[in-house]
Enzyme design. Structure first.
Site, short mmCIF file in Angstrom:
data_model
loop_
_atom_site.label_atom_id
_atom_site.label_comp_id
_atom_site.label_asym_id
_atom_site.label_seq_id
_atom_site.Cartn_x
_atom_site.Cartn_y
_atom_site.Cartn_z
N SER A 68 0.97 11.82 -2.11
CA SER A 68 2.26 11.97 -1.46
C SER A 68 3.34 11.61 -2.48
O SER A 68 3.05 11.01 -3.51
CB SER A 68 2.36 11.03 -0.25
OG SER A 68 3.69 10.92 0.22
N TYR A 98 1.56 2.90 4.63
CA TYR A 98 1.27 4.30 4.28
C TYR A 98 1.52 4.50 2.79
O TYR A 98 0.71 5.12 2.09
CB TYR A 98 2.17 5.23 5.10
CG TYR A 98 1.97 6.70 4.81
CD1 TYR A 98 0.89 7.40 5.35
CD2 TYR A 98 2.86 7.39 3.99
CE1 TYR A 98 0.71 8.75 5.08
CE2 TYR A 98 2.68 8.73 3.72
CZ TYR A 98 1.61 9.40 4.27
OH TYR A 98 1.43 10.74 4.00
#
Length: 234
Positions: A36, A49
């Site tokens: 990400s 996360y």
């Protein structure tokens, strides 16, 4: 909740990667892991996360070196998407007062699929999907303090949508699978269908040739215009 997230984002990826490597050592091929933009730069409200995606980057980078050292015929790529209009914000476990939504720029899922396919055909080390992701990573690298300020002013107030959450916390995707297998999310703003930055980064020769062609065409037009102007003066 944090352990559950790591079980999926980190340990799930590790088990999948190692199983794939067992087969690819004999057949050759490409291993493509999904990180990400937060693999490069953590964001507030998504700390665990971000930590899991940092861990994914560390594992993928180490695995790449080990496979290269062993001479395995495997390319290893880390694809790092930016903000993507998937049901992530609907299904994620949410402790905010309202359903979260993305902070722009936001890209369509097809942009990530296009990058994955390209990396399978023409392997690269890693790639950010979205010019916004590239900008955030660069800003975080060169001006981390300024990035903190920007994040606090944009991400924290910009994440709550004001809409009620569709799924209660104990019925989130972290705890209960959904039967709604949707590709797109419910982002209400503009969604870019592709990323010009990512296409250029994945195809630098083609992009460079196109830019050169445009430059030559502009140069020819300017020369033609200059010649006509000089002819009129004569």
């Amino acid at each position: 909740d944090m352990r559950k997230l790591f079980d999926t984002n980190f340990w799930g990826l590790i088990h999948g990667s190692l199983e794939a490597v067992k087969h690819l050592k004999h057949t050759g091929g490409a291993l493509i892991n999904l990180g990400s933009e937060v693999s490069e730069r953590a964001v507030p409200l998504q700390g665990i996360y971000s930590a899991s995606k940092h861990a994914v980057k560390g594992f993928t980078d180490a695995l790449r070196m080990e496979l290269e050292d062993s001479g395995a015929p495997i390319s290893v790529t880390l694809v790092k998407p930016g903000q993507i209009d998937t049901p992530f914000t609907v299904n994620a476990k949410n402790y905010l007062a309202s359903e979260p939504h993305h902070v722009p720029p936001v890209y369509a899922p097809e942009a990530v699929a296009e990058a994955i396919l390209s990396c399978a055909e023409r392997p690269v080390r890693d790639i950010l999907v979205g010019g916004g992701a590239k900008g955030m990573a660069q800003l975080g690298h060169f001006a981390p303090g300024l990035t903190d300020v920007v994040m606090n002013r944009m991400v924290i107030p910009g994440t709550p949508s004001g809409r009620p959450s569709r799924r209660p916390p104990d019925q989130s995707g972290l705890d209960v699978p959904t039967e709604s297998l949707k590709e797109r999310g419910n982002y209400e703003g503009h969604v870019m269908r592709t990323s010009l930055y990512t296409r250029a980064a994945l195809h630098p020769v083609v992009t460079g040739a196109a830019a050169l062609g445009v430059g030559l065409a502009i140069g020819a037009l300017m020369r033609g215009s200059s010649q006509r102007s000089n002819g009129d003066k004569r």
